[in-house]
Design a protein around this motif. Structure first.
Motif, PDB file in Angstrom:
ATOM      1  N   GLN A 121      49.599  32.284  57.603  1.00 29.31           N
ATOM      2  CA  GLN A 121      50.279  32.892  58.918  1.00 29.31           C
ATOM      3  C   GLN A 121      49.994  34.562  58.414  1.00 29.31           C
ATOM      4  O   GLN A 121      49.385  34.907  57.591  1.00 29.31           O
ATOM      5  N   ARG A 122      50.799  35.276  59.179  1.00 30.48           N
ATOM      6  CA  ARG A 122      50.886  36.861  58.896  1.00 30.48           C
ATOM      7  C   ARG A 122      52.168  37.282  58.364  1.00 30.48           C
ATOM      8  O   ARG A 122      53.202  36.726  58.770  1.00 30.48           O
ATOM      9  N   ALA A 123      52.199  38.234  57.502  1.00 31.20           N
ATOM     10  CA  ALA A 123      53.284  38.574  56.937  1.00 31.20           C
ATOM     11  C   ALA A 123      53.553  40.174  57.409  1.00 31.20           C
ATOM     12  O   ALA A 123      52.754  40.765  57.842  1.00 31.20           O
ATOM     13  N   ASP A 124      54.664  40.497  57.356  1.00 35.68           N
ATOM     14  CA  ASP A 124      55.195  41.935  58.005  1.00 35.68           C
ATOM     15  C   ASP A 124      55.212  42.936  57.043  1.00 35.68           C
ATOM     16  O   ASP A 124      55.880  42.839  56.054  1.00 35.68           O
ATOM     17  N   MET A 125      54.491  44.157  57.117  1.00 36.10           N
ATOM     18  CA  MET A 125      54.313  44.940  56.341  1.00 36.10           C
ATOM     19  C   MET A 125      54.993  46.280  56.937  1.00 36.10           C
ATOM     20  O   MET A 125      54.199  47.148  57.592  1.00 36.10           O
ATOM     21  N   ASN A 126      56.270  46.466  56.939  1.00 33.10           N
ATOM     22  CA  ASN A 126      56.799  47.389  57.724  1.00 33.10           C
ATOM     23  C   ASN A 126      56.435  47.430  59.191  1.00 33.10           C
ATOM     24  O   ASN A 126      56.388  48.648  59.818  1.00 33.10           O
ATOM     25  N   GLY A 127      56.498  46.443  59.825  1.00 27.42           N
ATOM     26  CA  GLY A 127      56.301  46.327  61.165  1.00 27.42           C
ATOM     27  C   GLY A 127      54.941  46.197  61.620  1.00 27.42           C
ATOM     28  O   GLY A 127      54.679  45.804  62.768  1.00 27.42           O
ATOM     29  N   THR A 128      53.960  46.087  60.785  1.00 24.93           N
ATOM     30  CA  THR A 128      52.527  45.877  60.850  1.00 24.93           C
ATOM     31  C   THR A 128      52.316  44.414  60.420  1.00 24.93           C
ATOM     32  O   THR A 128      52.266  44.100  59.131  1.00 24.93           O
ATOM     33  N   PRO A 129      51.694  43.515  61.226  1.00 22.81           N
ATOM     34  CA  PRO A 129      51.371  42.099  60.743  1.00 22.81           C
ATOM     35  C   PRO A 129      50.393  42.032  59.988  1.00 22.81           C
ATOM     36  O   PRO A 129      49.069  42.635  60.468  1.00 22.81           O
ATOM     37  N   VAL A 130      50.120  41.590  58.890  1.00 24.25           N
ATOM     38  CA  VAL A 130      48.958  41.390  57.981  1.00 24.25           C
ATOM     39  C   VAL A 130      48.572  39.884  57.451  1.00 24.25           C
ATOM     40  O   VAL A 130      49.639  39.421  57.398  1.00 24.25           O
ATOM     41  N   ALA A 131      47.618  39.628  57.616  1.00 27.69           N
ATOM     42  CA  ALA A 131      47.060  38.361  57.113  1.00 27.69           C
ATOM     43  C   ALA A 131      47.552  37.761  55.702  1.00 27.69           C
ATOM     44  O   ALA A 131      47.151  38.818  54.782  1.00 27.69           O
ATOM     45  N   ALA A 132      48.594  37.042  55.644  1.00 27.56           N
ATOM     46  CA  ALA A 132      49.031  36.693  54.202  1.00 27.56           C
ATOM     47  C   ALA A 132      47.981  36.300  53.251  1.00 27.56           C
ATOM     48  O   ALA A 132      47.878  36.803  52.025  1.00 27.56           O
ATOM     49  N   GLY A 133      46.878  35.532  53.715  1.00 31.15           N
ATOM     50  CA  GLY A 133      45.662  35.449  52.794  1.00 31.15           C
ATOM     51  C   GLY A 133      44.735  36.666  52.327  1.00 31.15           C
ATOM     52  O   GLY A 133      44.584  36.756  51.285  1.00 31.15           O
ATOM     53  N   LEU A 134      44.846  37.544  53.247  1.00 30.26           N
ATOM     54  CA  LEU A 134      44.237  38.836  52.900  1.00 30.26           C
ATOM     55  C   LEU A 134      44.996  39.458  51.823  1.00 30.26           C
ATOM     56  O   LEU A 134      44.325  40.107  50.771  1.00 30.26           O
ATOM     57  N   LEU A 135      46.398  39.707  51.937  1.00 27.89           N
ATOM     58  CA  LEU A 135      47.555  40.071  50.651  1.00 27.89           C
ATOM     59  C   LEU A 135      47.249  39.391  49.582  1.00 27.89           C
ATOM     60  O   LEU A 135      47.111  40.034  48.370  1.00 27.89           O
ATOM     61  N   LEU A 136      46.999  38.072  49.564  1.00 32.28           N
ATOM     62  CA  LEU A 136      46.931  37.370  48.238  1.00 32.28           C
ATOM     63  C   LEU A 136      45.602  37.541  47.746  1.00 32.28           C
ATOM     64  O   LEU A 136      45.451  38.074  46.421  1.00 32.28           O
ATOM     65  N   GLY A 137      44.411  37.737  48.576  1.00 30.96           N
ATOM     66  CA  GLY A 137      43.253  38.110  48.112  1.00 30.96           C
ATOM     67  C   GLY A 137      43.135  39.400  47.281  1.00 30.96           C
ATOM     68  O   GLY A 137      42.500  39.565  46.135  1.00 30.96           O
ATOM     69  N   TRP A 138      43.865  40.252  47.834  1.00 26.00           N
ATOM     70  CA  TRP A 138      43.958  41.562  47.184  1.00 26.00           C
ATOM     71  C   TRP A 138      44.845  41.625  45.640  1.00 26.00           C
ATOM     72  O   TRP A 138      44.334  42.049  44.925  1.00 26.00           O
ATOM     73  N   ILE A 139      45.862  40.844  45.925  1.00 24.16           N
ATOM     74  CA  ILE A 139      46.560  40.478  44.602  1.00 24.16           C
ATOM     75  C   ILE A 139      45.964  39.973  43.404  1.00 24.16           C
ATOM     76  O   ILE A 139      45.918  40.534  42.300  1.00 24.16           O
ATOM     77  N   VAL A 140      44.893  39.073  43.762  1.00 23.72           N
ATOM     78  CA  VAL A 140      44.121  38.187  42.875  1.00 23.72           C
ATOM     79  C   VAL A 140      42.960  39.056  42.178  1.00 23.72           C
ATOM     80  O   VAL A 140      42.850  39.334  41.413  1.00 23.72           O
ATOM     81  N   LEU A 141      42.291  39.464  43.379  1.00 25.27           N
ATOM     82  CA  LEU A 141      40.876  40.035  43.090  1.00 25.27           C
ATOM     83  C   LEU A 141      40.971  41.515  42.739  1.00 25.27           C
ATOM     84  O   LEU A 141      40.355  42.008  41.737  1.00 25.27           O
ATOM     85  N   ILE A 142      41.879  42.268  43.137  1.00 27.38           N
ATOM     86  CA  ILE A 142      41.785  43.637  43.180  1.00 27.38           C
ATOM     87  C   ILE A 142      42.934  44.028  42.114  1.00 27.38           C
ATOM     88  O   ILE A 142      42.696  44.848  41.145  1.00 27.38           O
ATOM     89  N   ALA A 143      44.150  43.646  42.537  1.00 24.45           N
ATOM     90  CA  ALA A 143      45.319  44.222  41.476  1.00 24.45           C
ATOM     91  C   ALA A 143      45.451  43.271  40.246  1.00 24.45           C
ATOM     92  O   ALA A 143      46.488  43.595  39.391  1.00 24.45           O
ATOM     93  N   THR A 144      44.590  42.331  39.897  1.00 21.78           N
ATOM     94  CA  THR A 144      44.664  41.615  38.790  1.00 21.78           C
ATOM     95  C   THR A 144      43.280  41.667  38.160  1.00 21.78           C
ATOM     96  O   THR A 144      43.116  42.374  36.782  1.00 21.78           O
ATOM     97  N   VAL A 145      42.249  40.999  38.812  1.00 16.04           N
ATOM     98  CA  VAL A 145      40.887  40.754  38.043  1.00 16.04           C
ATOM     99  C   VAL A 145      40.161  42.306  37.829  1.00 16.04           C
ATOM    100  O   VAL A 145      39.949  42.814  36.905  1.00 16.04           O
ATOM    101  N   LEU A 146      39.959  42.773  39.225  1.00 11.76           N
ATOM    102  CA  LEU A 146      39.506  44.249  38.933  1.00 11.76           C
ATOM    103  C   LEU A 146      40.265  45.337  37.999  1.00 11.76           C
ATOM    104  O   LEU A 146      39.698  45.948  37.534  1.00 11.76           O
ATOM    105  N   ALA A 147      41.410  45.130  38.052  1.00 11.82           N
ATOM    106  CA  ALA A 147      42.546  46.098  37.418  1.00 11.82           C
ATOM    107  C   ALA A 147      42.412  45.876  36.136  1.00 11.82           C
ATOM    108  O   ALA A 147      42.317  46.800  35.372  1.00 11.82           O
ATOM    109  N   TYR A 148      42.502  44.529  35.521  1.00  7.20           N
ATOM    110  CA  TYR A 148      42.433  44.375  33.878  1.00  7.20           C
ATOM    111  C   TYR A 148      41.115  44.706  33.622  1.00  7.20           C
ATOM    112  O   TYR A 148      40.712  45.483  32.510  1.00  7.20           O
ATOM    113  N   VAL A 149      39.743  44.354  34.295  1.00  6.06           N
ATOM    114  CA  VAL A 149      38.476  44.631  33.823  1.00  6.06           C
ATOM    115  C   VAL A 149      38.298  46.111  33.653  1.00  6.06           C
ATOM    116  O   VAL A 149      37.595  46.704  32.651  1.00  6.06           O
TER     117      VAL A 149
END
Length: 340
Positions: free
Chosen positions: A228-256
C-alpha cells in the motif's frame, strides 16, 4: 567501537599516504551521515501505516543481512576468532539500538530521539569514571555537562517535558545499548589483529536478525501494508519504496560508506561528520514529516552535539595513568561502523 582497535582499523592508513584520499573519505562520510539520517524519516510513515516498530526493525535488519550475506560467507573465520564481538554487535549494536530507536520515534519526533541517543558518549564517560574508577579530563566532564544541558533544552524540561516520557525512555534505551556494545567491544581490544569491519557488520546483522525474529515474531506482521501507500505528511508514498530506502540506503550503503570513510579520515574528523546525522535527521523530519522544533530545541540540539563531541574527542591508551575522556569510542561513526 572500542578505542584501540577502532583506532587501528580506522586510522592505520593502509594503502593511503598522508593527505591522500581524505577528500574521498570526507565525501563518503557525508554520504554515510546522510544515509543514516534518513532511516527514521522513512520508517515513521511505515509505523504510522500500521506496522509495529519491531516489525519495521526486523525488515530493515533482515533485508540488510540478506544483501550482505556474501560478506558473511567470505569472513566466516570470524565465527571462531571473535564470537563475543559478533554477538555483542548483533544483540546491542544492531537489534537493541534499532529496536529502541524505532520504538521511540513512534512516540516522539525523529530528531529528538536521535539527539537523546547522543548521550551515549556521556554515559560511557560515566561508566569509565564510576564503574572502572578511572579519572576523566575536565574537558570531557564539561562535554557531558553540555550534552545534558542541551538535552534539557531539547525536551523542554521547564514545561514538564513536552514529549512523551515513554518515548524519551525508549530513546535512552538506544543510547544504553550503544554503551553496552562499547564496553563489550573494549574488553578484547588488546588481542590480535583488528577484524575486517565489513565482516563484523555482516555477522552483526545476521545475529540481529536471529534475535529480532525471536522477539518480533515477523510471521504475525501485516505484510499487506507493504503493498500500500504510506502517508508522509500528507503525501502518499509507496511503502515498498520506503522499505527499500531503509534497507539499501539507510543500512547497507550507510554502513559500507561509513567503514571506508573512517579508514581514510582521522577519528576526530569522522566524529564531526557523524554528528551531521542528527542534523540531517532533524531537517528531513522537519521538511518531510512536519516535525518542527522550537528555537530553544534547535539551540539545545546543537549543544548536545557539541557536548557529545567534546566528551568523546579524547581517547586513552590502555593502562594510561592520565585522566581520560572516554573508555570506548572516539566517535559515534567509528563506534557503530568500525567495531573493530
Amino acid at each position: 567501537m572500542h578505542t584501540s582497535e577502532s583506532s587501528r582499523a580506522a586510522g592505520d592508513g593502509k594503502g593511503v599516504g598522508p593527505g591522500d584520499g581524505k577528500g574521498v573519505g570526507l565525501g563518503l562520510a557525508l554520504v554515510s551521515a546522510l544515509a543514516f539520517g534518513g532511516s527514521g524519516v522513512a520508517a515513521k510513515p511505515l509505523i504510522e501505516a500500521g506496522l509495529d516498530p519491531l516489525h519495521v526493525v526486523w525488515l530493515r535488519v533482515a533485508g540488510a543481512a540478506l544483501v550482505m550475506l556474501p560478506l558473511a560467507v567470505r569472513h566466516r573465520a570470524l565465527l571462531r576468532s571473535r564470537p563475543a564481538l559478533l554477538a555483542g554487535f548483533g544483540l546491542l549494536g544492531v537489534a537493541g539500538v534499532q529496536a529502541f530507536y524505532f520504538a521511540s520515534i513512534s512516540r516522539i519526533p525523529v530528531g529528538v530521539a536521535l539527539l537523546v541517543e547522543y548521550l551515549a558518549p556521556a554515559l560511557v564517560l560515566g561508566w569509565v569514571r564510576f564503574v572502572q574508577r578511572r579519572p576523566v579530563t575536565r574537558a570531557a566532564a564539561f562535554g557531558v555537562v553540555l550534552a545534558v544541558g542541551g538535552l534539557a533544552c531539547v525536551v523542554e524540561v521547564w514545561s514538564g517535558l513536552s514529549f512523551d516520557a515513554l518515548g524519551l525512555l525508549l530513546a535512552l534505551g538506544a543510547a544504553c545499548c550503544q554503551v553496552g556494545y562499547f564496553v563489550l567491544s573494549d574488553q578484547g581490544s588488546d588481542s590480535g589483529e583488528a577484524p575486517d569491519p565489513l565482516g563484523v557488520i555482516a555477522y552483526g546483522l545476521l545475529v540481529g536478525t536471529a534475535v529480532l525474529t525471536a522477539v518480533a515474531h515477523p510471521w504475525t506482521m501485516d505484510f499487506s501494508v507493504l503493498a500500500q501507500r504510506a502517508d508522509m505528511n500528507g503525501t502518499p508514498v509507496a511503502a515498498g519504496l520506503l522499505l527499500g530506502w531503509i534497507v539499501l540506503i539507510a543500512t547497507v550503503l550507510a554502513y559500507v560508506t561509513g567503514v571506508v570513510s573512517v579508514r581514510r579520515l582521522s577519528p576526530a574528523i569522522a566524529g564531526v561528520v557523524a554528528c551531521l546525522e542528527a542534523v540531517v535527521a532533524t531537517v528531513l523530519a522537519w521538511v518531510l514529516l512536519g516535525e518542527h522544533l522550537s528555537a530553544p530545541q534547535i539551540v539545545g540540539g546543537a549543544v548536545v552535539l557539541l557536548g557529545a563531541f567534546i566528551a568523546q574527542s579524547s581517547t586513552p591508551a590502555k593502562g594510561s595513568v592520565e585522566p581520560v575522556a572516554a573508555g570506548a569510542a572516539e566517535s559515534r561513526l567509528s563506534a557503530r561502523e568500525n567495531a573493530l
